[in-house]
Design a protein around this motif. Structure first.
Motif, short mmCIF file in Angstrom:
data_model
loop_
_atom_site.label_atom_id
_atom_site.label_comp_id
_atom_site.label_asym_id
_atom_site.label_seq_id
_atom_site.Cartn_x
_atom_site.Cartn_y
_atom_site.Cartn_z
N LEU A 21 -45.99 -52.18 103.11
CA LEU A 21 -46.03 -50.92 102.09
C LEU A 21 -45.17 -49.86 102.50
N ILE A 22 -45.06 -49.61 103.56
CA ILE A 22 -43.99 -48.71 104.12
C ILE A 22 -42.63 -48.96 103.87
N PHE A 23 -42.30 -50.64 104.05
CA PHE A 23 -40.94 -50.97 103.73
C PHE A 23 -40.86 -51.00 102.51
N THR A 24 -41.75 -51.20 101.54
CA THR A 24 -41.58 -50.99 100.18
C THR A 24 -41.23 -49.69 99.59
N PHE A 25 -42.02 -48.67 100.05
CA PHE A 25 -41.82 -47.32 100.03
C PHE A 25 -40.30 -46.76 100.36
N GLU A 26 -39.88 -47.30 101.71
CA GLU A 26 -38.80 -46.90 101.97
C GLU A 26 -37.46 -47.66 101.16
N GLU A 27 -37.85 -48.70 100.68
CA GLU A 27 -36.71 -49.28 99.61
C GLU A 27 -36.59 -48.50 98.42
N TYR A 28 -37.85 -48.05 97.97
CA TYR A 28 -37.98 -47.40 96.70
C TYR A 28 -37.14 -45.80 97.14
N CYS A 29 -37.46 -45.22 98.07
CA CYS A 29 -37.04 -44.03 98.58
C CYS A 29 -35.42 -44.01 98.64
N GLU A 30 -35.04 -45.22 98.98
CA GLU A 30 -33.42 -45.33 99.05
C GLU A 30 -32.81 -45.30 97.66
N GLU A 31 -33.50 -45.69 96.81
CA GLU A 31 -32.90 -45.85 95.48
C GLU A 31 -32.99 -44.51 94.68
N HIS A 32 -34.27 -43.49 95.24
CA HIS A 32 -34.87 -42.40 94.63
C HIS A 32 -34.72 -41.37 95.66
N PRO A 33 -33.84 -40.56 95.95
CA PRO A 33 -33.61 -39.78 96.94
C PRO A 33 -34.44 -38.59 96.87
N ASP A 34 -34.80 -38.33 95.65
CA ASP A 34 -35.44 -37.01 95.06
C ASP A 34 -37.04 -37.19 95.43
N ILE A 35 -37.45 -38.38 95.85
CA ILE A 35 -38.91 -38.47 95.92
C ILE A 35 -39.35 -38.21 97.43
N ASN A 36 -40.49 -37.31 97.60
CA ASN A 36 -40.96 -36.94 98.77
C ASN A 36 -42.45 -37.72 99.36
N VAL A 37 -41.86 -38.41 100.40
CA VAL A 37 -42.95 -39.28 100.81
C VAL A 37 -43.00 -39.15 102.35
N GLY A 38 -44.26 -39.06 102.64
CA GLY A 38 -44.33 -38.98 104.30
C GLY A 38 -45.37 -39.97 104.81
N LYS A 39 -45.56 -40.20 106.09
CA LYS A 39 -46.39 -41.19 106.57
C LYS A 39 -47.27 -40.58 107.73
N VAL A 40 -48.43 -41.13 107.69
CA VAL A 40 -49.35 -40.57 108.71
C VAL A 40 -50.17 -41.78 109.34
N CYS A 41 -50.00 -42.01 110.72
CA CYS A 41 -50.54 -42.91 111.23
C CYS A 41 -51.99 -42.27 111.77
N ILE A 42 -52.99 -42.96 111.33
CA ILE A 42 -54.34 -42.61 111.36
C ILE A 42 -54.94 -42.23 112.67
N SER A 43 -54.54 -43.09 113.83
CA SER A 43 -54.93 -43.18 115.02
C SER A 43 -54.21 -41.73 115.62
N GLU A 44 -53.12 -41.42 115.18
CA GLU A 44 -52.54 -40.25 115.84
C GLU A 44 -52.94 -38.88 115.46
N ILE A 45 -53.45 -38.92 114.12
CA ILE A 45 -53.57 -37.43 113.58
C ILE A 45 -55.18 -37.69 112.96
N LYS A 46 -56.10 -37.61 113.83
CA LYS A 46 -57.47 -38.11 113.52
C LYS A 46 -58.03 -36.76 112.48
N ASP A 47 -57.66 -35.56 112.88
CA ASP A 47 -58.41 -34.62 112.06
C ASP A 47 -57.98 -34.40 110.77
N LEU A 48 -56.73 -34.70 110.46
CA LEU A 48 -56.29 -34.70 108.94
C LEU A 48 -56.89 -35.86 108.24
#
Length: 90
Positions: A21-48
């Motif tokens: 999924l992350i690879f697909t989103f990164e591929e999409y964002c390369e073609e659409h640089p105006d898209i704001n996408v972030g990633k959160v590893c659930i084991s690193e930011i448990k409170d959020l």
């Protein structure tokens, strides 16, 4: 997230579907640089993760001016990602 449409992917490092999924989103964002996408590893930011009630990965949250407007679970194909962002621009 509060100023514009944003997408956040919640993932686990060991999850093969998350990696695809992350690879697909990164591929999409390369073609659409105006898209704001972030990633959160659930084991690193448990409170959020707990605050947003993320129970499984991958989970995709779509925000509009700070409000969650859509929550998706599992793999999304390129066309499905495009459909999400097209619906936000309407």
């Amino acid at each position: 997230i509060k100023k514009e449409n944003s997408t956040v992917i919640f993932y686990n490092k060991w999850c093969p579907v998350c990696k695809m999924l992350i690879f697909t989103f990164e591929e999409y964002c390369e073609e659409h640089p105006d898209i704001n996408v972030g990633k959160v590893c659930i084991s690193e930011i448990k409170d959020l993760t707990e605050y947003l009630n993320i129970k499984s990965t991958p989970t995709i949250l779509i925000f509009n001016k700070g409000e969650v407007i859509e929550k998706r679970h599992g793999m999304l194909e390129y066309d499905e990602i495009d459909e999400i962002f097209l619906s936000l621009s309407r």
